[in-house]
Enzyme design. Sequence first.
Site, short mmCIF file in Angstrom:
data_model
loop_
_atom_site.label_atom_id
_atom_site.label_comp_id
_atom_site.label_asym_id
_atom_site.label_seq_id
_atom_site.Cartn_x
_atom_site.Cartn_y
_atom_site.Cartn_z
N LYS A 74 11.50 -10.47 -10.72
CA LYS A 74 11.35 -9.24 -11.52
C LYS A 74 12.70 -8.59 -11.83
O LYS A 74 12.83 -7.81 -12.76
CB LYS A 74 10.45 -8.25 -10.77
CG LYS A 74 9.72 -7.30 -11.68
CD LYS A 74 8.60 -6.61 -10.94
CE LYS A 74 7.76 -5.81 -11.92
NZ LYS A 74 6.62 -5.17 -11.29
N HIS A 122 -5.29 -12.46 -11.72
CA HIS A 122 -3.97 -12.67 -11.10
C HIS A 122 -3.83 -14.14 -10.66
O HIS A 122 -2.78 -14.76 -10.89
CB HIS A 122 -3.80 -11.73 -9.90
CG HIS A 122 -2.48 -11.87 -9.23
ND1 HIS A 122 -1.31 -11.35 -9.75
CD2 HIS A 122 -2.11 -12.49 -8.07
CE1 HIS A 122 -0.30 -11.63 -8.96
NE2 HIS A 122 -0.75 -12.32 -7.93
N LEU A 133 -3.65 7.93 3.53
CA LEU A 133 -4.76 7.77 2.58
C LEU A 133 -6.07 7.49 3.31
O LEU A 133 -7.12 8.01 2.94
CB LEU A 133 -4.44 6.67 1.57
CG LEU A 133 -3.26 6.99 0.63
CD1 LEU A 133 -2.82 5.74 -0.12
CD2 LEU A 133 -3.61 8.11 -0.33
N THR A 170 -8.22 -9.56 -9.35
CA THR A 170 -7.84 -10.58 -8.38
C THR A 170 -7.98 -11.98 -8.99
O THR A 170 -7.09 -12.83 -8.83
CB THR A 170 -8.72 -10.46 -7.11
OG1 THR A 170 -8.57 -9.14 -6.57
CG2 THR A 170 -8.33 -11.47 -6.05
N GLU A 181 -12.91 4.31 -1.08
CA GLU A 181 -13.75 3.35 -0.36
C GLU A 181 -12.92 2.65 0.72
O GLU A 181 -13.29 2.61 1.87
CB GLU A 181 -14.32 2.33 -1.35
CG GLU A 181 -15.26 1.32 -0.73
CD GLU A 181 -16.56 1.91 -0.22
OE1 GLU A 181 -17.26 1.19 0.52
OE2 GLU A 181 -16.89 3.08 -0.53
N VAL A 221 4.12 -5.19 0.88
CA VAL A 221 5.48 -5.15 0.36
C VAL A 221 5.66 -6.43 -0.46
O VAL A 221 5.31 -7.52 -0.01
CB VAL A 221 6.52 -5.06 1.50
CG1 VAL A 221 7.93 -5.19 0.96
CG2 VAL A 221 6.35 -3.76 2.26
N GLU A 240 4.08 2.06 -5.84
CA GLU A 240 3.05 2.07 -6.88
C GLU A 240 1.68 2.04 -6.20
O GLU A 240 1.42 1.17 -5.37
CB GLU A 240 3.19 0.87 -7.81
CG GLU A 240 2.16 0.89 -8.93
CD GLU A 240 2.27 -0.30 -9.85
OE1 GLU A 240 2.75 -0.15 -10.98
OE2 GLU A 240 1.88 -1.41 -9.41
#
Length: 198
Positions: free
Chosen positions: A54, A149, A22, A146, A39, A45, A133
């Site tokens: 989860k 979260h 990327l 951020t 940008e 991980v 993802e």
Amino acid sequence: MDNWDLFLAPYKQAVDELKIKLKGMRQQFELEDLHSPIEFVTGRVKPKTSILNKSTEKTSHDQIQDIAGLRIMCQFVDDIHSVVKLLRIRTDLNVVEERDYISNKKQSGYRSYHVVVEYPVQTRNGEKEILAEIQIRTLAMNFWATIEHSLNYKYQGQIPTAIGLRLQRAAEAAFQLDEEMSLIREEIQEAQAIFQKK
């Protein structure tokens, strides 16, 4: 699970490889003196504790889509859609799911574009398909996400109503910032091109 390092190794490899690819896309735009929709790129991980939280009896670790996670930051909302198109045409990964939280923001105010990809990692025991993802968002969206979260973590997912309302207003303000910047996009890109040539 006995050996978490062994389990997580292909996910780490996928994140490392995808970050390089990327970032390479960004460099290709720059080498051609074109505006890069990317940008910058970050990746991680998911920690063992988050994976365990989860996981359910019905969900195996291999079915969690964001053990390998990447974020692509963009300057403008239109850049997000450009990045999504670039991901769709790549032959080294397969897009398996898209979630558009920009057109369909979450109730909290969260905006971002999520792309889940299958990415083949070459291991000692052969090829392993890894789900990763990729979250694509503007810098303003990332700032808001951020903060949200951190507050979610502090309040264990039960953000007080008054703070939640302020967060929603802040999300709208961040989106208004993105909208305003889009209106002067050409001037911004012209100024950045001049600055980079100095």
